[in-house]
Design a protein around this motif. Structure first.
Motif, short mmCIF file in Angstrom:
data_model
loop_
_atom_site.label_atom_id
_atom_site.label_comp_id
_atom_site.label_asym_id
_atom_site.label_seq_id
_atom_site.Cartn_x
_atom_site.Cartn_y
_atom_site.Cartn_z
N GLU A 22 96.19 46.23 -15.56
CA GLU A 22 97.09 45.68 -14.61
C GLU A 22 96.55 44.97 -13.47
O GLU A 22 96.96 43.75 -12.99
CB GLU A 22 97.97 46.86 -14.16
CG GLU A 22 99.24 47.18 -15.05
CD GLU A 22 100.16 48.03 -14.60
OE1 GLU A 22 100.93 48.43 -14.91
OE2 GLU A 22 99.35 49.01 -13.77
N LYS A 23 95.43 45.42 -12.87
CA LYS A 23 94.78 44.69 -11.70
C LYS A 23 93.70 43.64 -12.47
O LYS A 23 93.86 42.63 -11.59
CB LYS A 23 93.59 45.79 -11.41
CG LYS A 23 93.29 45.59 -9.93
CD LYS A 23 94.48 45.77 -8.83
CE LYS A 23 93.93 45.57 -7.54
NZ LYS A 23 95.17 45.69 -6.39
N GLU A 43 96.32 41.09 -12.64
CA GLU A 43 97.05 40.58 -10.94
C GLU A 43 96.07 39.67 -10.45
O GLU A 43 96.33 38.47 -9.82
CB GLU A 43 97.30 41.83 -10.16
CG GLU A 43 97.48 41.36 -8.81
CD GLU A 43 97.50 42.88 -7.99
OE1 GLU A 43 97.34 42.62 -6.60
OE2 GLU A 43 97.55 43.87 -8.46
N GLN A 90 95.47 36.38 -13.15
CA GLN A 90 96.55 35.62 -13.97
C GLN A 90 96.41 35.34 -15.42
O GLN A 90 96.95 34.36 -15.88
CB GLN A 90 97.00 34.50 -13.14
CG GLN A 90 97.33 34.55 -11.74
CD GLN A 90 98.53 35.52 -11.41
OE1 GLN A 90 99.50 35.15 -12.10
NE2 GLN A 90 98.39 36.62 -10.62
#
Length: 297
Positions: A171-172, A175, A178
């Motif tokens: 997820e990081k 984020e 992109q």
């Protein structure tokens, strides 16, 4: 009279929400002679980095007829060293030449200094390794001039030094860069079995909104040093029923997504591989209908 140049017909072809298969030399002639109704093909770019020869000839012919995806296995995104410039230059050359609908790589490493390993090795889920992966994904995306998908790994041992979950790590990275994600459902089942966690709970927590492609494959059974069951992401057999069940669960969350059947060893006859793809295709169609029902409701 000019001869046919398949490269002149190449233009970016989006990957449809259909089933595709990995393109293998054993199937070149069958594909060109029969034009099977398959959604797309995927190749490892490392197999097509030569200056010419039959592999590039056949790939050009097939890419002129079907959407193509490139799935890298040697960029070593997770390595504790800079990406090798000559390798990413060759990736760019192929990307520019074939204009694939998707480009993906692995959350793994396979090189250190001048050594290259045949395995895709895991990354510890820590802040320092996350920053390194972010830097490498940014570098590769900027060099290619496109967004890439990053694949969740198959895991056989866990790092005691990890300070976050695999999902939090992914997820990081998404984020910060992109990039998108490639959800390998077989890897989920293999890792969950080897590390003794619930694969359904993993899929429920996975950031499905960033998934641009799904992989399905077969695995092999082995034992670890203590005699416990160990699953190997071998890509040498049909998709297991337990993995098909997980795929249903993933599609229920994602809706229709381009799905690849990976079969990289013990290559079967084309009809066998095609049948696996058609099973995935039926599930994609069912997911599409369910999405239409939900939207209508």
């Amino acid at each position: 009279m000019t001869s046919h140049n398949p490269m002149s017909a190449l233009a970016p072809k989006p990957i449809p929400a259909r089933a595709g298969v990995g393109l293998k030399a054993e199937h070149y002639q069958t594909i060109l002679e029969t034009n099977p109704d398959i959604g797309w093909f995927e190749v490892h770019p490392e197999n097509y980095m030569g200056a010419g020869g039959p592999p590039l000839h056949y790939l050009s012919e097939i890419a002129s007829r079907y959407p193509l995806s490139l799935h890298g296995v040697a960029a070593s995104i997770g390595a504790d060293q800079p990406l090798k410039q000559d390798h990413i230059d060759r990736l760019k050359m192929l990307n520019d030449r074939y204009k694939p609908g998707l480009f993906s790589e692995h959350l793994a490493w396979s090189s250190h200094d001048e050594l290259f390993f045949n395995d895709l090795l895991p990354v510890p889920y820590r802040e320092d390794s996350m920053e390194r992966v972010i830097e490498h994904v940014d570098q590769l995306q900027n060099h290619l001039g496109r967004r890439i998908l990053l694949e969740n790994p198959s895991v056989y041992v866990a790092f005691a030094s990890s300070t976050m979950t695999e999902i939090a790590f992914l997820e990081k990275v998404v984020e910060k860069t992109q990039c998108g994600l490639l959800l390998d459902v077989n890897n989920v089942y293999v890792s969950a079995t080897n590390q003794n966690y619930d694969p359904v709970a993993y899929l429920d927590a996975f950031p499905i909104e960033h998934v641009g492609e799904i992989h399905l494959a077969g695995f092999a059974r082995d034992e670890d040093d203590e005699g416990e069951l160990l699953l190997i992401d071998s890509h040498d057999a049909q998709v297991a029923e337990a993995v098909w069940d997980l795929y249903d669960h993933a599609l229920a969350r994602s809706g229709p997504v381009p799905t690849l059947i990976e079969w990289d060893a013990n290559i079967p006859a084309w009809d066998v591989l095609f049948a696996e793809a058609m099973r995935a295709e039926e599930k994609i169609k069912a997911a599409d209908k369910q999405a239409e029902i939900r939207h209508a409701g």
